[in-house]
Design an enzyme around this catalytic site. Structure first.
Site, PDB file in Angstrom:
ATOM      1  CG  ASP A  70      40.756  27.134  41.195  1.00  0.00           C
ATOM      2  OD1 ASP A  70      40.370  27.677  42.247  1.00  0.00           O
ATOM      3  OD2 ASP A  70      40.091  26.289  40.566  1.00  0.00           O
TER       4      ASP A  70
ATOM      5  CB  CYS B 260      45.645  40.908  43.751  1.00  0.00           C
ATOM      6  SG  CYS B 260      46.483  41.231  42.192  1.00  0.00           S
TER       7      CYS B 260
ATOM      8  CD  GLU C 235      45.514  26.993  50.282  1.00  0.00           C
ATOM      9  OE1 GLU C 235      44.903  27.794  50.985  1.00  0.00           O
ATOM     10  OE2 GLU C 235      45.048  26.504  49.238  1.00  0.00           O
TER      11      GLU C 235
ATOM     12  CG  ASP D 103      44.112  26.608  44.456  1.00  0.00           C
ATOM     13  OD1 ASP D 103      44.114  27.000  45.633  1.00  0.00           O
ATOM     14  OD2 ASP D 103      43.078  26.324  43.827  1.00  0.00           O
TER      15      ASP D 103
HETATM   16 ZN   LIG Z   1      46.318  43.510  42.069  1.00  0.00          ZN
END
Ligand SMILES: [Zn+2]
Length: 376
Positions: free
Chosen positions: A355, A321, A268, A184
Site C-alpha cells: 500500500d 514500482c 484514486e 492509497d
Molecule cells: Zn523499481
C-alpha cells in the site's frame, strides 16, 4: 462558506410530541402540495410553489386548522422545498443529470423533519427557543461562529436532532508551502499515505456490525405487526445510526488531518459500484465508505485552497514500482509486499509495503497530471 452543525436535542415528552406534530404537519403539507402539483400538471396547468401555497391558505382555515398548532414554518417550508425539488428535477431532464421526481413522504419510511427559519428560533446556552414550545435542551452549544441562516429538526432512530446552518465569514486557508501527498485507500488498511503513515480500519466498527447482524436476525424472527417487532426495528435503527456515527467520526478525523497538512492530494478515483459487486469485499468497503471519504476530503481540501487530484482507477498503482516504473503484472491481491525486479532500480529486490508503494505511485501520477514533474 456554509456549514451545518447537527446537535442532539433532549426534549421533554411533551416537547417530543410537539416535534412529531410539526414533522407530521410538514409531511402532510408536502404530500398535499405534491398531489395538487401532479393533478394540475396532468390537467395541463403550470403549477408553482407560490400558487399552491396561496391555494392552500385559502382552504386552510376551513379544512386544516390544526396546521396552526405548530410553527408556521412546518406549513410554509414544504412549498419552497417542493418548488426546489421540481426545479432540480426538470433541470436534470434537460442536462441529462437525472434527478428523481419528488415522491410522497410516508409516515413509516420517510425521515420525520421540519424546518425553522432563523426568525423562528433563538439560541441560548445549551438550549434553543422555538415558538409555541419554549426552550428545548441541547446536548452541546453551536460550534461555529457566523450568521445563523436556519435550522432543521429531524428524527433519527428515536432521537431528535437540530441541524443548524451557519454562514461563515472566512474560509480557512492552507499554508501555500504545504507539501503534496498520495493516498492509497484499501480493504486492509483504510488509508496509507505516501509518507508511510497508515490508518487502520477500525475494529470497533466490526463489533458494531456483528451486533447489527444479530439485531437483524431477531427482527426477522418477530411476528409482523407485533410490539416486539416494533422494538426490534428501533434497535436496528439505533445500531445503524451508531455505526454511521462511528464511521463518520473516523472519516472526519482522517480527512481533517490530511486537509490541514497537505495542499496537493493524489487519490484514486474508485469505482465503488464495480467493487461492491463482490459480496465478500462489500462489507469492508461499506465500512470504509470510500465515497464519503472522497467527498469529505475534496470539500475540506478545497475550502483551504488546496487541490485533490483524482488518479484514474485503471492506473495500476499497486503493480508499479514507484521508483523506476517497472510493472509486476502477476501480482495478486494477496501479495502484501511489492518486490521490484528491475536490476538497475534502487529498490531492486527490496520488499516494499504494497500500500505504501501504491501511495507513492499515486503521488507521482498526481504530480504528473498537474504537470509539476515530467513523466520522462
Ligand atoms: Zn523499481
Amino acid at each position: 462558506m456554509i456549514k451545518a452543525h447537527k446537535i442532539r436535542l433532549n426534549p421533554t415528552p411533551e416537547q417530543a410530541v410537539y416535534f412529531a406534530k410539526a414533522a407530521g404537519t410538514a409531511r402532510f403539507v408536502w404530500n398535499w402540495a405534491l398531489a395538487e402539483w401532479n393533478r394540475q400538471y396532468e390537467a395541463g396547468e403550470k403549477p408553482t410553489a407560490f400558487k399552491l401555497k396561496k391555494q392552500f391558505n385559502e382552504i386552510r382555515r376551513e379544512q386544516f386548522p390544526w396546521t396552526w398548532e405548530v410553527t408556521k414554518n412546518a406549513s410554509d417550508q414544504p412549498f419552497l422545498d417542493l418548488g426546489k425539488a421540481f426545479t432540480a428535477f426538470f433541470e436534470g431532464l434537460k442536462n441529462g443529470k437525472r434527478k428523481g421526481r419528488p415522491t410522497f413522504k410516508s409516515k413509516k419510511r420517510s425521515k420525520a423533519s421540519f424546518y425553522l427559519a432563523n426568525d423562528q428560533f433563538e439560541l441560548g446556552d445549551h438550549r434553543i427557543w422555538i415558538p409555541k414550545l419554549g426552550w428545548v435542551n441541547m446536548a452541546e452549544n453551536l460550534r461555529f461562529q457566523g450568521k445563523v441562516s436556519g435550522a432543521r429538526i429531524t428524527k433519527t432512530a428515536d432521537w431528535w436532532f437540530v441541524s443548524i446552518t451557519v454562514e461563515m465569514r472566512h474560509a480557512e486557508k492552507a499554508d501555500p508551502r504545504t507539501p503534496a501527498v498520495g493516498i492509497d485507500v484499501g480493504l486492509n488498511r483504510l488509508a496509507t499515505l505516501s509518507t508511510g503513515e497508515g490508518y487502520e480500519n477500525q475494529a470497533f466498527l466490526r463489533t458494531a456490525l456483528g451486533k447489527l447482524r444479530q439485531a437483524n436476525k431477531r427482527l426477522h424472527r418477530r411476528v409482523k405487526g407485533s410490539k416486539n417487532r416494533e422494538k426490534a426495528r428501533w434497535q436496528v435503527a439505533r445500531l445503524h445510526y451508531r455505526i454511521t456515527c462511528l464511521r463518520d467520526d473516523v472519516l472526519h478525523k482522517l480527512t481533517t488531518r490530511i486537509a490541514s497538512c497537505y495542499g496537493i492530494i493524489g487519490i484514486e478515483d474508485l469505482n465503488l459500484k464495480g467493487l461492491l459487486k463482490n459480496r465478500r469485499l462489500s462489507r469492508s468497503f461499506s465500512d470504509a465508505a470510500l465515497g464519503k471519504l472522497l467527498n469529505l476530503l475534496t470539500s475540506k481540501v478545497e475550502q483551504r485552497g488546496g487541490q485533490v487530484i483524482k488518479v484514474d482507477r485503471f492506473f495500476p498503482s499497486s503493480k508499479t514500482c514507484h521508483c523506476c516504473g517497472w510493472k509486476w503484472e502477476e501480482m495478486e491481491l494477496s501479495d502484501r509486499t511489492f518486490i521490484c525486479q528491475n536490476k538497475s532500480c534502487a529498490y531492486y529486490q527490496f520488499a516494499q509495503d504494497r500500500d505504501h508503494n501504491a501511495a507513492l505511485c499515486i503521488l507521482c501520477e498526481a504530480l504528473r497530471l498537474i504537470g509539476l514533474i515530467d513523466q520522462t
